[in-house]
Design an enzyme around this catalytic site. Structure first.
Site, PDB file in Angstrom:
ATOM      1  N   ASP A   1       0.815  -1.222   0.000  1.00  0.00           N
ATOM      2  CA  ASP A   1       0.000   0.000   0.000  1.00  0.00           C
ATOM      3  C   ASP A   1       0.846   1.267   0.000  1.00  0.00           C
ATOM      4  OD1 ASP A   1       0.761  -0.693   2.633  1.00  0.00           O
ATOM      5  OD2 ASP A   1      -0.859   0.467   3.518  1.00  0.00           O
ATOM      6  N   HIS A   2       2.174   1.100  -0.011  1.00  0.00           N
ATOM      7  CA  HIS A   2       3.092   2.248  -0.109  1.00  0.00           C
ATOM      8  C   HIS A   2       3.988   2.146  -1.347  1.00  0.00           C
ATOM      9  CE1 HIS A   2       2.447   3.786   4.102  1.00  0.00           C
ATOM     10  NE2 HIS A   2       1.916   2.585   4.164  1.00  0.00           N
TER      11      HIS A   2
ATOM     12  N   HIS B   1       8.278  -1.184  12.680  1.00  0.00           N
ATOM     13  CA  HIS B   1       7.048  -1.619  12.015  1.00  0.00           C
ATOM     14  C   HIS B   1       7.154  -3.132  11.816  1.00  0.00           C
ATOM     15  CE1 HIS B   1       3.435  -1.321   9.716  1.00  0.00           C
ATOM     16  NE2 HIS B   1       4.003  -1.562   8.536  1.00  0.00           N
TER      17      HIS B   1
ATOM     18  N   ASP C   1       4.795   4.035   8.156  1.00  0.00           N
ATOM     19  CA  ASP C   1       4.081   3.220   9.144  1.00  0.00           C
ATOM     20  C   ASP C   1       5.001   2.886  10.308  1.00  0.00           C
ATOM     21  OD1 ASP C   1       2.181   3.323   7.216  1.00  0.00           O
ATOM     22  OD2 ASP C   1       1.940   1.165   6.975  1.00  0.00           O
TER      23      ASP C   1
ATOM     24  N   HIS D   1      -3.062   8.130   6.994  1.00  0.00           N
ATOM     25  CA  HIS D   1      -2.976   6.661   6.989  1.00  0.00           C
ATOM     26  C   HIS D   1      -4.032   6.061   7.922  1.00  0.00           C
ATOM     27  CE1 HIS D   1      -1.222   2.576   7.394  1.00  0.00           C
ATOM     28  NE2 HIS D   1      -0.742   2.824   6.177  1.00  0.00           N
TER      29      HIS D   1
END
Length: 375
Positions: free
Chosen positions: A66-67, A191, A262, A322
């Site tokens: 998603d990044h 993370h 994140d 986010h």
């Protein structure tokens, strides 16, 4: 010099009809730097006032899809919109500016394989500069093995050899680059897989020349003005030495923008010191405070956790983004939906007594970053 941030995607995990996946652009005088590039970013760009062809640098915080999934497609689309060079030139792409891409170890291999397997050719060169993570950035199962990140085969035809950037242990940061107007560094985040934050530091802007005083001294506009503006003393015909401090107004302090990927924690004190007094601190707030245990389990933060980082940095503005896709934008709320504005209230409660302003990011929000006042 104008500076602003435009959020292209503020949702986590995947793009949805109401939130794009993670992506934002820092824009300074026409140059555009892209931070993260989730799936669908190029579509979001088309809906925004930003031209994809203006992007000169890309920063990827970590290798979750998603990044990252939008990056190969974006590079190809930018290439399609690039003016085709003279086909008679043996290597026409050498005349095009290089797009510099910064991200964790493994990003170089990802792009090389993706572009190679799809037969994608670009009309501009690119270079991937990899940040070497440390084992304490994620649980053991989140560490990528050397076999996975190893670079197989030759460079892609449009790839230029990038740097591998190691951690400066003394400052707990990574120096990505220094140029005339900016210094950009990265720092470690915790993370599920190694993640990074980025600190963009603008150099102090020289004050304006005191033109009336210069005229009194007998100096006319010309090269000497430029030398004084550049911080160089000049000698007049009568032998008098004029220093820049005499004829320049106070310098304008450079701005500072910190963008965190994140994370459930920032590693080390060095990054907090580097981000001190940030004009804008952009921090994820995936889940509300009442879901803190779940957030931390998945390597994410709550508004209260984001506020703690902003407080430690004495940030002027904290921008939350986010969000879990469960939180709908305020304009689309229906009865029974989780209200995203509760995340803003929770951060504000945690920052009571401070001067930090809390802003809730939404897709296509453009946030201007004004010049600071002279010291």
């Amino acid at each position: 010099m104008s500076m602003d941030v435009t959020f292209l995607g503020t949702g986590s995990a995947y793009p949805s009809p109401h939130r794009g996946a993670s992506a934002l652009v820092l824009r300074t005088e026409g140059d555009c730097w892209l931070f993260d590039c989730g799936e669908g970013t190029q579509t979001q760009l088309m809906k925004s006032p930003i031209r994809a062809g203006r992007i000169t640098k890309v920063f990827i915080s970590h290798l979750h899809g998603d990044h990252l999934f939008g990056l190969p497609g974006l590079l190809c689309t930018v290439s399609l919109n690039t003016n085709r060079p003279d086909p008679t030139q043996p290597e026409p792409q050498q005349n095009q500016p290089c797009v510099d891409i910064y991200g964790p170890r493994g990003l170089r291999h990802f792009l090389r394989v993706t572009l190679g397997l799809t037969g994608s050719q670009l009309l501009f060169p690119y270079a991937v500069h990899e940040l070497d993570p440390t084992p304490d950035q994620s649980p053991a199962e989140g560490q990528l093995s050397p076999e996975v990140t190893a670079e197989h085969g030759p460079l892609h035809p449009q790839e230029r050899l990038g740097r591998t950037i190691s951690l400066d242990v003394s400052s707990a940061t990574y120096l990505l680059f220094e140029e005339k107007k900016f210094v950009v560094k990265a720092f470690r985040l915790f993370h599920r897989i190694p993640s990074f934050g980025f600190c963009v530091m603008e150099r102090d802007i020289p004050g304006r020349l005191k033109t009336e005083l210069l005229k009194e001294l007998g100096l006319r506009p010309g090269p000497l003005y430029g030398r004084l503006k550049a911080g160089e003393a000049v000698t007049l015909e009568n032998g008098r030495v004029v220093s820049p401090a005499e004829v320049l107004e106070e310098a304008i302090p450079g701005r500072k923008v910190c963008i965190l990927g994140d994370c459930s924690a920032v590693l080390g004190e060095g990054p907090l010191s580097m981000c001190s007094a940030a004009d804008v601190l952009i921090h994820e707030a995936t889940l509300a405070n009442e879901h803190r245990e779940k957030a931390v389990e998945h390597g994410h933060s709550t508004p209260e956790m984001a506020a703690a980082v902003a407080k430690a940095c004495c940030a002027r503005r904290l921008v939350l983004y986010h969000f879990s896709q469960r939180y709908k934008p305020c304009a689309l709320l229906k009865e029974g939906d989780d209200d995203v504005s509760q995340l803003k209230r929770q951060a504000e409660d945690a920052l009571k007594g401070s001067e930090t302003e809390v802003i809730l990011a939404e897709d296509f929000l453009t946030l201007a970053i004004p010049l600071r006042r002279p010291r």
